[in-house]
Design a protein around this motif. Structure first.
Motif, short mmCIF file in Angstrom:
data_model
loop_
_atom_site.label_atom_id
_atom_site.label_comp_id
_atom_site.label_asym_id
_atom_site.label_seq_id
_atom_site.Cartn_x
_atom_site.Cartn_y
_atom_site.Cartn_z
N TYR A 1 28.18 7.14 -50.32
CA TYR A 1 27.72 7.22 -48.93
C TYR A 1 26.75 6.08 -48.63
O TYR A 1 26.83 5.43 -47.58
CB TYR A 1 27.04 8.56 -48.66
N VAL A 2 25.80 5.85 -49.54
CA VAL A 2 24.82 4.78 -49.34
C VAL A 2 25.52 3.43 -49.30
O VAL A 2 25.18 2.56 -48.48
CB VAL A 2 23.76 4.81 -50.48
N ALA A 3 26.52 3.23 -50.17
CA ALA A 3 27.27 1.97 -50.20
C ALA A 3 27.98 1.73 -48.87
O ALA A 3 27.99 0.61 -48.35
CB ALA A 3 28.29 2.00 -51.33
N VAL A 4 28.57 2.78 -48.30
CA VAL A 4 29.26 2.65 -47.01
C VAL A 4 28.27 2.29 -45.91
O VAL A 4 28.53 1.41 -45.07
CB VAL A 4 30.01 3.96 -46.67
N ILE A 5 27.12 2.96 -45.89
CA ILE A 5 26.10 2.68 -44.87
C ILE A 5 25.61 1.24 -44.98
O ILE A 5 25.49 0.53 -43.97
CB ILE A 5 24.92 3.68 -45.00
N LEU A 6 25.32 0.80 -46.21
CA LEU A 6 24.85 -0.58 -46.41
C LEU A 6 25.89 -1.59 -45.94
O LEU A 6 25.55 -2.59 -45.29
CB LEU A 6 24.53 -0.81 -47.89
N SER A 7 27.14 -1.34 -46.27
CA SER A 7 28.20 -2.28 -45.89
C SER A 7 28.35 -2.36 -44.38
O SER A 7 28.53 -3.44 -43.81
CB SER A 7 29.53 -1.89 -46.55
N LEU A 8 28.28 -1.21 -43.71
CA LEU A 8 28.39 -1.21 -42.24
C LEU A 8 27.22 -1.94 -41.59
O LEU A 8 27.39 -2.65 -40.58
CB LEU A 8 28.48 0.23 -41.72
N LEU A 9 26.02 -1.80 -42.18
CA LEU A 9 24.85 -2.51 -41.66
C LEU A 9 25.01 -4.02 -41.82
O LEU A 9 24.67 -4.81 -40.93
CB LEU A 9 23.58 -2.04 -42.38
N VAL A 10 25.53 -4.43 -43.00
CA VAL A 10 25.75 -5.86 -43.24
C VAL A 10 26.76 -6.42 -42.24
O VAL A 10 26.55 -7.50 -41.66
CB VAL A 10 26.25 -6.10 -44.68
N ILE A 11 27.85 -5.70 -42.02
CA ILE A 11 28.88 -6.15 -41.08
C ILE A 11 28.32 -6.24 -39.66
O ILE A 11 28.56 -7.22 -38.94
CB ILE A 11 30.10 -5.20 -41.12
N PHE A 12 27.54 -5.23 -39.27
CA PHE A 12 26.99 -5.19 -37.91
C PHE A 12 26.03 -6.36 -37.67
O PHE A 12 26.17 -7.11 -36.69
CB PHE A 12 26.26 -3.85 -37.69
N PHE A 13 25.04 -6.50 -38.56
CA PHE A 13 24.05 -7.56 -38.36
C PHE A 13 24.66 -8.94 -38.60
O PHE A 13 24.29 -9.91 -37.93
CB PHE A 13 22.84 -7.35 -39.29
N GLY A 14 25.60 -9.03 -39.55
CA GLY A 14 26.25 -10.31 -39.82
C GLY A 14 26.98 -10.83 -38.61
O GLY A 14 27.01 -12.04 -38.35
N PHE A 15 27.60 -9.93 -37.83
CA PHE A 15 28.35 -10.32 -36.64
C PHE A 15 27.46 -11.06 -35.64
O PHE A 15 27.91 -11.98 -34.94
CB PHE A 15 28.95 -9.07 -35.98
N PHE A 16 26.16 -10.68 -35.58
CA PHE A 16 25.27 -11.27 -34.60
C PHE A 16 24.46 -12.46 -35.12
O PHE A 16 24.01 -13.29 -34.33
CB PHE A 16 24.28 -10.21 -34.08
N ILE A 17 24.27 -12.55 -36.44
CA ILE A 17 23.35 -13.60 -36.93
C ILE A 17 24.05 -14.77 -37.63
O ILE A 17 23.40 -15.78 -37.91
CB ILE A 17 22.30 -13.00 -37.90
N ILE A 18 25.36 -14.65 -37.91
CA ILE A 18 26.04 -15.75 -38.60
C ILE A 18 25.95 -17.05 -37.78
O ILE A 18 25.55 -18.10 -38.30
CB ILE A 18 27.52 -15.40 -38.87
N ASP A 19 26.31 -16.98 -36.50
CA ASP A 19 26.31 -18.19 -35.67
C ASP A 19 24.92 -18.81 -35.53
O ASP A 19 24.77 -20.03 -35.70
CB ASP A 19 26.91 -17.89 -34.30
#
Length: 451
Positions: free
Chosen positions: A96-114
């Motif tokens: 469960y923790v792994a899934v939450i961490l991965s979703l957080l990475v995907i969410f924030f990554g979408f906005f900060i990569i550029d």
């Protein structure tokens, strides 16, 4: 894992666990190596884009994956304490923790990569490749994090050969997918460097599914019936994991990010110096797999013995592991001294870069000698679930001692670029001394309390 009676049995079990871990670490490094090398066959821009993308991703991944390695000491102690019935619940909550961490990475990554790529002021083509590489890689973040939980669970039982085989399966999968998506062979789209991200993302799905299948069906893992009972998400259990995992993750992040910081601070040196530094640092990172693998092995065996309250045995394992790591470092130091010319030649044919790289390798020698003491002690302390001190030590040794000392020596003395290495070696040596004192304190206290 099993109880051992003497040093000979301990050494045999230790090596049995260590070798597959070492091969696994090498295999995981080779995935990034394949991405980089195969992308370079397309164009220099594709090579640079993948290099930039992987440099941004690696510190984030290693830090967050470090949080999930808390599964190893927790399960190892449960096994040592003969509390096997609690293992499935712990593993599921960790997923469960792994899934939450991965979703957080995907969410924030979408906005900060550029924004991050824009601040680097890269060429348009390089920036585009890095952006696409990271986006494609994102499809594999969730399975990669879940796989880290499965790997930690499997390793905690001492079955490191299983994770080794999974990683070895990943290499040909990644190579074939790179061949298809980077170069567009057999009718697949030619994506260039971005295809390496897609290949890695799909590879992560493969190794995750393989690990889940093994845990579900193969001995001894299926006996735990990890997925036999539905467990709802538990915030207290997740916080218990994070209490151990967060300090581990941040400590790893401080260690991995320091090298990026040093490279940025050295940007005022000429290209030859920077290239030589990068070559020597790459080789030093390769050698770090040896003490890192010893460290991971110590977390397993020390955790198992600590869980069983056999603290004299966990102490014996600690010093056995440190001795093996120091032995490795002395051997590699001998290799560096004898073959500096050949090692430098693997990275460059430029005579100026070759000459400087040979000098940097001498500093790499002392760097990895310090690592041989510090890394195993960190692993042993994690086996005892003593992680906060390691976090503080990583912060102080690298960022408060090592980096400022390196900046001062590198900027205001005749050592120049070598000064940054002297600073890092000084910080790491100070950290190793502090960690050793902490290990002695923990061991003495536990042995005194439990006889």
């Amino acid at each position: 894992m099993r109880e051992t009676k003497d040093v000979k049995e301990k050494a045999k079990l230790f090596i049995t666990i260590l070798i597959p871990i070492l091969i696994t670490q090498a295999g995981l490094s080779l995935i990034t190596f394949l991405d980089t090398v195969m992308s370079g066959k397309v164009s220099a821009a594709d090579l640079a884009g993948v290099a930039i993308g992987s440099s941004l991703w690696t510190p984030v991944y290693t830090g967050l994956a470090g949080i999930l390695t808390a599964v190893t000491p927790i399960v190892a102690q449960l096994m040592g304490g003969k509390q096997q019935k609690d293992v499935p619940y712990t593993v599921v909550q960790s997923i469960y923790v792994a899934v939450i961490l991965s979703l957080l990475v995907i969410f924030f990554g979408f906005f900060i990569i550029d924004p991050i790529l824009e601040t680097l002021q890269l060429e348009d083509k390089v920036s585009l490749v890095a952006h696409q590489y990271l986006l494609y890689l994102g499809i594999g973040i969730l399975p990669l994090f879940v796989y880290n939980v499965m790997r930690s669970f499997i390793d905690s039982l001492g079955k490191t050969r299983v994770t080794m085989l999974i990683t070895l399966c990943a290499l040909p999968i990644n190579f074939v997918l790179n061949y298809l998506f980077i170069f567009g062979n057999f009718g697949f789209p030619k994506l260039g460097g971005a295809g390496a991200g897609l290949a890695s993302g799909l590879t992560y799905w493969c190794i995750c599914l393989i690990s889940l299948l093994i845990v579900h069906r193969k001995t001894p893992f299926y006996q735990f019936k990890i997925f036999g009972t539905f467990y709802s998400f538990s915030l207290p259990e997740s916080l218990k994991l994070l209490k151990i995992g967060l300090p581990i993750g941040f400590a790893i992040f401080f260690e991995t990010s320091i090298f990026a910081a040093v490279t940025l601070l050295m940007s005022h040196f000429d290209t030859v110096t920077i290239a030589s530094h990068q070559a020597a640092m790459n080789f030093a990172s390769l050698l770090y797999m040896l003490p890192l693998s010893v460290s991971m092995t110590l977390t397993i065996v020390v955790g198992f013995e600590a869980g069983a309250k056999r603290f004299e045995h966990s102490k014996a394992y600690s010093y056995l592991g440190i001795s093996i790591a120091v032995g490795f470092s002395l051997f590699t130091a001998f290799v560096i001294l004898l073959f500096r010319q050949q090692i430098a030649g693997m990275y460059t044919g430029d005579p100026d870069v070759l000459h400087l790289t040979k000098h940097f390798l001498l500093y790499a020698l002392f760097f990895q000698l310090s690592d041989a003491i510090a890394a195993p002690i960190q692993g042993a302390l994690r086996g005892y679930k003593d992680v906060n001190y390691t976090l503080v030590t990583a912060l102080v040794s690298y960022w408060i001692i090592g980096l400022p000392a390196g900046f001062v020596i590198g900027t205001y003395t005749s050592f120049g670029a070598y000064g940054y290495w002297i600073g890092l070696i000084t910080g790491l040596a100070a950290g190793a001394a502090g960690l050793f004192l902490r290990l002695r304190l923990i061991q003495s206290r536990l042995i005194r309390q439990h006889g």
